[in-house]
Design a protein around this motif. Sequence first.
Motif, mmCIF file in Angstrom:
data_model
loop_
_atom_site.group_PDB
_atom_site.id
_atom_site.type_symbol
_atom_site.label_atom_id
_atom_site.label_comp_id
_atom_site.label_asym_id
_atom_site.label_seq_id
_atom_site.Cartn_x
_atom_site.Cartn_y
_atom_site.Cartn_z
ATOM 1 N N PHE A 95 -10.736 -47.334 40.333
ATOM 2 C CA PHE A 95 -10.622 -46.237 39.375
ATOM 3 C C PHE A 95 -9.365 -46.317 38.514
ATOM 4 N N TRP A 96 -8.586 -47.388 38.643
ATOM 5 C CA TRP A 96 -7.335 -47.488 37.892
ATOM 6 C C TRP A 96 -7.543 -47.547 36.387
ATOM 7 N N PHE A 97 -8.742 -47.929 35.935
ATOM 8 C CA PHE A 97 -8.982 -48.012 34.496
ATOM 9 C C PHE A 97 -8.795 -46.647 33.817
ATOM 10 N N MET A 98 -8.838 -45.562 34.586
ATOM 11 C CA MET A 98 -8.679 -44.216 34.011
ATOM 12 C C MET A 98 -7.220 -43.814 33.809
ATOM 13 N N TRP A 99 -6.298 -44.552 34.409
ATOM 14 C CA TRP A 99 -4.891 -44.155 34.366
ATOM 15 C C TRP A 99 -4.350 -44.073 32.943
ATOM 16 N N ASP A 100 -4.752 -44.982 32.052
ATOM 17 C CA ASP A 100 -4.253 -44.958 30.678
ATOM 18 C C ASP A 100 -4.584 -43.637 29.996
ATOM 19 N N GLU A 101 -5.816 -43.181 30.138
ATOM 20 C CA GLU A 101 -6.232 -41.920 29.511
ATOM 21 C C GLU A 101 -5.511 -40.735 30.151
ATOM 22 N N ILE A 102 -5.437 -40.737 31.477
ATOM 23 C CA ILE A 102 -4.801 -39.625 32.190
ATOM 24 C C ILE A 102 -3.317 -39.544 31.843
ATOM 25 N N SER A 103 -2.656 -40.684 31.661
ATOM 26 C CA SER A 103 -1.207 -40.716 31.441
ATOM 27 C C SER A 103 -0.783 -40.520 29.988
ATOM 28 N N LEU A 104 -1.730 -40.530 29.071
ATOM 29 C CA LEU A 104 -1.408 -40.394 27.656
ATOM 30 C C LEU A 104 -0.675 -39.078 27.380
ATOM 31 N N GLY A 105 0.504 -39.176 26.781
ATOM 32 C CA GLY A 105 1.263 -37.988 26.398
ATOM 33 C C GLY A 105 2.028 -37.302 27.517
ATOM 34 N N THR A 106 2.189 -37.982 28.644
ATOM 35 C CA THR A 106 2.874 -37.343 29.765
ATOM 36 C C THR A 106 4.395 -37.340 29.584
ATOM 37 N N LEU A 107 5.036 -36.285 30.074
ATOM 38 C CA LEU A 107 6.501 -36.225 30.091
ATOM 39 C C LEU A 107 7.042 -37.189 31.142
ATOM 40 N N GLY A 108 6.339 -37.270 32.270
ATOM 41 C CA GLY A 108 6.779 -38.131 33.356
ATOM 42 C C GLY A 108 5.776 -38.100 34.494
ATOM 43 N N ALA A 109 6.090 -38.831 35.553
ATOM 44 C CA ALA A 109 5.150 -38.968 36.667
ATOM 45 C C ALA A 109 5.845 -38.845 38.011
#
Length: 199
Positions: A95-109
């Motif tokens: 499911f890692w292919f979704m990380w780019d979309e989920i992380s778009l515009g994030t302040l941090g993780a």
Amino acid sequence: MDSRRFDRRGRRLPKAIKIVVAGGFGAGKTTLVGAVSETKPLRTEELLTDKSVGVDDVAGVEAKATTTVAMDFGRITIKDEFVLYLFGTPGQERFWFMWDEISLGTLGAVVLADTRRLADCFPAVDYFERRGTPFIVAVNCFDGARRFELDEVEMALNLGEHVPIVLCDARDKESCKNVLVTLVQHAMKTRKQKRPVKV
């Protein structure tokens, strides 16, 4: 110029801040988002079935019965000024292919680490390092799991001193709040240091 946003009645809208919670399979991402969210969290969990045998490594988390297949989502409002939107990533490699979309515009993780399976958080650490995303490591203290000093975890993950590491209990709201405060402070400090100096 005033960059604040207002609703139709002229009331100031809170500033939206996006935070990603990542980590390995079974590290506690869904639990953390659920513990701290002021609303009922959105979860995309499915039961683990015999079809995942040989695909999902459950060593160390044998009691796990469900898995996130898309993302978790929660929200926290801070003094009507800020709204934190929390997005939990799925942990399995497929499911890692979704990380780019989920992380778009994030302040941090927040990279959630489980000392029973510490190597499982390497992909998340690598992902955010490569993208230059500010992140912290939160070590989820599972009942019965061996405890390590934070400098031992730092050394095992080969983190630089610039990455904060904290202990947490993903089931506890106050502990999760502390994790998020640490991340926001770190992200703001990191972004301030990257800002070009005006001459």
